[in-house]
Motif scaffolding. Structure first.
Motif: not given
Ligand code: CO
Length: 151
Positions: A50-52, A130-136, A88-90
């Motif tokens: 989702p970040q792209v 965990c951070h990346e899975f949360d994005h989903l 942090g997060c891009l």
């Molecule tokens: Co992030």
């Protein structure tokens, strides 16, 4: 491969729940390759689809810039312990804060061919996953900050 634009906070895309990947084709492989290139270029340790701008359950992770993982349709099946993570997060430029995460997780995922695997990890790698899975699921680390960074 090509770099893709990273979606920034404020865009609704980051708040939506992503759909499972069901077709493991060249389009998916291109997406994963592009996500890896984008993550490297932006000096991130992880990047979720989702970040792209792609609403599918896929992410790339690299804790050290040398080891690269691709997790598609990840599902955490076990977690234990706690760790305080400085994140942090891009997609949230400039923000940093402390988040509470499990110390160890076990999860299932598909690889880029659709084969099912299980993986166990802990510490920093578990933190990134965990951070990346949360994005989903449309969750940002800023939702979970328990302490803003002071400096
Ligand atoms: Co992030």
């Amino acid at each position: 491969m090509a770099r893709r634009n990273v979606v920034k906070v404020g865009d609704e895309i980051l708040r939506k729940k992503c759909k499972p990947v069901v077709i493991f084709d060249e389009k998916l492989w291109q997406l994963l390759d592009d996500m890896k290139e984008t993550m490297i270029a932006e000096m991130g340790v992880g990047l979720a689809a989702p970040q792209v701008g792609v609403m599918r359950r896929a992410c790339v992770v690299s804790p050290d810039g040398e080891t690269f993982y691709e997790f598609i349709n990840p599902v955490i099946i076990k977690s234990s312990g706690n760790q305080l993570c400085e994140e942090g997060c891009l997609s949230v430029p400039g923000a940093r804060g402390t988040v509470l995460r499990p110390q160890k997780i076990k999860f299932r995922y598909n690889d880029r061919k659709g084969d099912l695997y299980e993986m166990e990890c802990s510490d920093f790698l578990a933190n990134i996953c965990c951070h990346e899975f949360d994005h989903l699921d449309g969750i940002l680390f800023t939702d979970k900050i328990i302490k803003e960074q002071q400096d």
